[in-house]
Design an enzyme around this catalytic site. Structure first.
Site, PDB file in Angstrom:
ATOM      1  CB  CYS A 260      -1.040   0.092   1.203  1.00  0.00           C
ATOM      2  SG  CYS A 260      -2.082  -1.134   1.092  1.00  0.00           S
TER       3      CYS A 260
HETATM    4  N1  LIG Z   1      -3.060  -5.957   2.107  1.00  0.00           N
HETATM    5  C1  LIG Z   1      -3.469  -4.725   2.751  1.00  0.00           C
HETATM    6  O1  LIG Z   1      -3.095  -4.592   3.792  1.00  0.00           O
HETATM    7  C2  LIG Z   1      -4.427  -3.757   2.092  1.00  0.00           C
HETATM    8  C3  LIG Z   1      -4.871  -2.786   2.780  1.00  0.00           C
HETATM    9  C4  LIG Z   1      -5.661  -1.907   2.347  1.00  0.00           C
HETATM   10  C5  LIG Z   1      -6.184  -2.103   1.031  1.00  0.00           C
HETATM   11  N2  LIG Z   1      -5.393  -2.908   0.151  1.00  0.00           N
HETATM   12  C6  LIG Z   1      -5.758  -3.107  -1.248  1.00  0.00           C
HETATM   13  O2  LIG Z   1      -6.582  -4.328  -1.380  1.00  0.00           O
HETATM   14  C7  LIG Z   1      -6.125  -4.590  -2.687  1.00  0.00           C
HETATM   15  C8  LIG Z   1      -6.023  -6.309  -2.777  1.00  0.00           C
HETATM   16  O3  LIG Z   1      -4.714  -6.367  -1.884  1.00  0.00           O
HETATM   17  P1  LIG Z   1      -4.229  -7.811  -1.386  1.00  0.00           P
HETATM   18  O4  LIG Z   1      -3.265  -7.151  -0.300  1.00  0.00           O
HETATM   19  O5  LIG Z   1      -5.596  -8.347  -0.773  1.00  0.00           O
HETATM   20  O6  LIG Z   1      -3.699  -8.485  -2.538  1.00  0.00           O
HETATM   21  P2  LIG Z   1      -3.330  -9.955  -2.822  1.00  0.00           P
HETATM   22  O7  LIG Z   1      -2.368 -10.054  -3.658  1.00  0.00           O
HETATM   23  O8  LIG Z   1      -2.972 -10.448  -1.249  1.00  0.00           O
HETATM   24  O9  LIG Z   1      -4.733 -10.559  -3.152  1.00  0.00           O
HETATM   25  C9  LIG Z   1      -5.165 -10.343  -4.359  1.00  0.00           C
HETATM   26  C10 LIG Z   1      -5.827 -11.470  -4.968  1.00  0.00           C
HETATM   27  O10 LIG Z   1      -6.565 -11.472  -6.218  1.00  0.00           O
HETATM   28  C11 LIG Z   1      -6.246 -12.623  -7.075  1.00  0.00           C
HETATM   29  N3  LIG Z   1      -6.595 -11.867  -8.475  1.00  0.00           N
HETATM   30  C12 LIG Z   1      -5.536 -11.413  -9.220  1.00  0.00           C
HETATM   31  N4  LIG Z   1      -6.238 -11.141 -10.435  1.00  0.00           N
HETATM   32  C13 LIG Z   1      -7.459 -11.643 -10.331  1.00  0.00           C
HETATM   33  C14 LIG Z   1      -8.357 -11.835 -11.336  1.00  0.00           C
HETATM   34  N5  LIG Z   1      -8.316 -11.236 -12.420  1.00  0.00           N
HETATM   35  N6  LIG Z   1      -9.703 -12.403 -10.981  1.00  0.00           N
HETATM   36  C15 LIG Z   1      -9.840 -13.001  -9.785  1.00  0.00           C
HETATM   37  N7  LIG Z   1      -8.849 -12.765  -8.731  1.00  0.00           N
HETATM   38  C16 LIG Z   1      -7.423 -12.328  -9.092  1.00  0.00           C
HETATM   39  C17 LIG Z   1      -4.692 -13.085  -6.790  1.00  0.00           C
HETATM   40  O11 LIG Z   1      -4.428 -14.170  -7.077  1.00  0.00           O
HETATM   41  C18 LIG Z   1      -4.738 -12.804  -5.154  1.00  0.00           C
HETATM   42  O12 LIG Z   1      -5.167 -13.924  -4.606  1.00  0.00           O
HETATM   43  C19 LIG Z   1      -5.251  -3.943  -3.308  1.00  0.00           C
HETATM   44  O13 LIG Z   1      -5.977  -2.742  -4.283  1.00  0.00           O
HETATM   45  C20 LIG Z   1      -4.659  -3.154  -2.208  1.00  0.00           C
HETATM   46  O14 LIG Z   1      -4.109  -2.140  -2.384  1.00  0.00           O
HETATM   47  C21 LIG Z   1      -4.634  -3.742   0.469  1.00  0.00           C
END
Ligand SMILES: NC(=O)c1ccc[n+]([C@@H]2O[C@H](COP(=O)([O-])OP(=O)(O)OC[C@H]3O[C@@H](n4cnc5c(N)ncnc54)[C@H](O)[C@@H]3O)[C@@H](O)[C@H]2O)c1
Length: 428
Positions: A260
């Site tokens: 992030c």
């Molecule tokens: N990790 C955090 O602490 C956090 C906090 C707030 C916001 N975010 C935001 O949330 C979003 C997700 O982050 P995350 O940390 O969960 O990412 P992550 O990489 O842990 O998870 C994303 C998931 O999406 C899947 N994926 C990718 N493309 C796909 C598709 N086309 N169809 C279906 N699944 C698909 C991946 O395989 C993965 O399992 C990002 O925008 C991030 O900036 C993350």
């Protein structure tokens, strides 16, 4: 009610569990078949999420997972939690969001609510995502289906940070979209915070992350200014935070990490250019934070120099590969930058992190794939010329480190309360 959550990562999995706990049938969709298989077997692949928690919802028939987007036709709401990284040229890469939109669109039934949760620039939901959904479904947002944005607020490894208890900002494409989204989230979340548009909700999330990035840069800058004056920044922060109003502590470190804070501010920088606007605070904070690994490497060189050793040829142990304490997430971790900078200068670098026993293959660090965490014992730790604390996991025995290591460079003030010989610890 039946919903689909797309992207079962650090955000999507805990959110799916919270909805499943709240009498909602959740189908998790992910392009990664391994994650889908593990969930259906009642297992977890995220350290701070208990397998028992997943198994309980799966066995109760409230949670299942699939790679097949066909199930979208049977759900009332779809929540998208896919990655939003930067490209090599540090521009927003919303291809995951758009690909997901294209996969959903052909299956979208009339009246379905689609909510984007991925962090992104203002306009992604009502311009980019809306366009692919409308094109692929032949329907109109706000007329035939509902559209909203609601940013995720996750604090991994913080036990007090429960999805249910964290207020959720929601913006709708139309008032009816907002109403639908509020009805969805109030099933599972205690407090919702409606705002007037998707763009306000998108902008609010960016403000939260930019606020962190800028304040971390500020203390990182003050760290080296105060160090030059012989003043310890950690002691200064402890003193300043006793002020009961108008101050909030931020802590220095070896650089930004995670999915992030190093990334999201640049989503705004890119979008601001479209409006002829500069984001000088964001860029300056980025500059200072990105320079931190270099600063730390200089401190390592100074520490070795005091023992008549050179970086070139020295063995350095990096403690903590994850980007923050007590998590197994090493995405964008400054430990990688430290490893590369030290290796470029001829040091032989190993790492210790019980949460990251082996480095997985990634596009950015392919040359490090397969590298393993060293063992934690006196013989191993004392064989290094210096130990560099990049992340202060609670599970590390810092007293043993003090007793065993030849020299310690501490970027996290982890050695503050440990008994150790004078001159052995260098703060960086
Ligand atoms: N990790 C955090 O602490 C956090 C906090 C707030 C916001 N975010 C935001 O949330 C979003 C997700 O982050 P995350 O940390 O969960 O990412 P992550 O990489 O842990 O998870 C994303 C998931 O999406 C899947 N994926 C990718 N493309 C796909 C598709 N086309 N169809 C279906 N699944 C698909 C991946 O395989 C993965 O399992 C990002 O925008 C991030 O900036 C993350």
């Amino acid at each position: 009610m039946k919903i689909a959550v797309i992207g079962l990562g650090y955000v999507g999995l805990p959110l799916s569990l919270q909805f499943a706990r709240s009498c909602t049938d959740v189908i998790g969709i992910d392009v990664d078949p391994k994650k889908v298989e593990l969930i259906n077997r009642g297992l977890s692949y995220i350290k701070h999420i208990q397998a028992a928690d997943v198994a309980e919802r799966v066995n109760a028939g409230k949670l299942s997972a699939t790679t097949d987007f066909g199930c979208i036709k049977d759900v009332e709401a779809v929540i998208i939690c896919v990655p939003t990284p930067l490209t090599k040229n540090r521009e927003p890469d919303i291809s995951f969001v758009l690909d997901t939109g294209r996969s959903i669109a052909p299956h979208l039934a009339k009246g379905t609510l689609v909510v984007l949760e991925s962090t992104t620039y203002p306009g992604t939901t009502d311009e980019d995502l809306r366009a692919v959904l409308e094109e692929g479904s032949g329907m109109k947002a706000g007329v035939d289906f509902y559209l909203a944005f609601s940013p995720e607020r996750e604090d991994p490894a913080n036990d007090q940070s429960k999805v249910k208890l964290i207020p959720k900002v929601i913006g709708g494409y139309t008032p009816a979209c907002l109403e639908r989204a509020i009805a969805l989230y109030t099933r599972a979340i205690d407090t919702v915070v409606p705002v007037s548009s998707c763009r306000v909700a998108e902008a609010a999330k960016l403000l939260e992350n930019i606020f962190r990035s800028v304040n971390i840069a500020l203390v990182n800058e003050l760290k080296s200014v105060y160090a030059a004056m012989g003043i310890d920044i950690w002691e200064v922060i402890e003193a300043a935070k006793t002020k009961p109003f108008g101050f909030m502590p931020f802590y220095p470190g070896p650089g930004l990490g995670g999915h992030c804070i190093p990334i999201d501010p640049f989503y705004l920088t890119w979008k601001a250019r479209e409006y002829g606007k500069n984001t000088r605070f964001i860029e300056l904070a980025g500059e200072i934070n990105t320079a931190m690994p270099e600063h730390v490497v200089h401190c390592v060189a100074d520490a070795l120099n005091s023992q008549r050793k050179a970086l070139n040829g020295s063995r350095i142990l990096i403690i903590g590969l994850a980007y923050k304490p007590n998590v197994d997430d090493e995405r964008e971790s400054p430990s990688y930058a430290l490893m590369n900078l030290l290796t470029e200068r001829g040091a032989k670098v190993e790492y210790y992190d019980p949460y990251v026993p082996v480095i997985k293959p990634t596009r950015e660090h392919l040359h490090l794939a397969g590298k393993q965490s060293v063992k934690w014992d006196r013989a191993t730790i004392s064989s290094f010329d210096a130990a560099l604390i990049a992340t202060n996991h609670n599970c590390v025995n810092y007293q043993e480190l003090a007793d065993w290591a030849q020299c310690i460079i501490d970027t996290r003030n982890a050695m503050a309360d440990v008994k150790i010989a004078a001159g052995k610890v260098w703060k960086a």
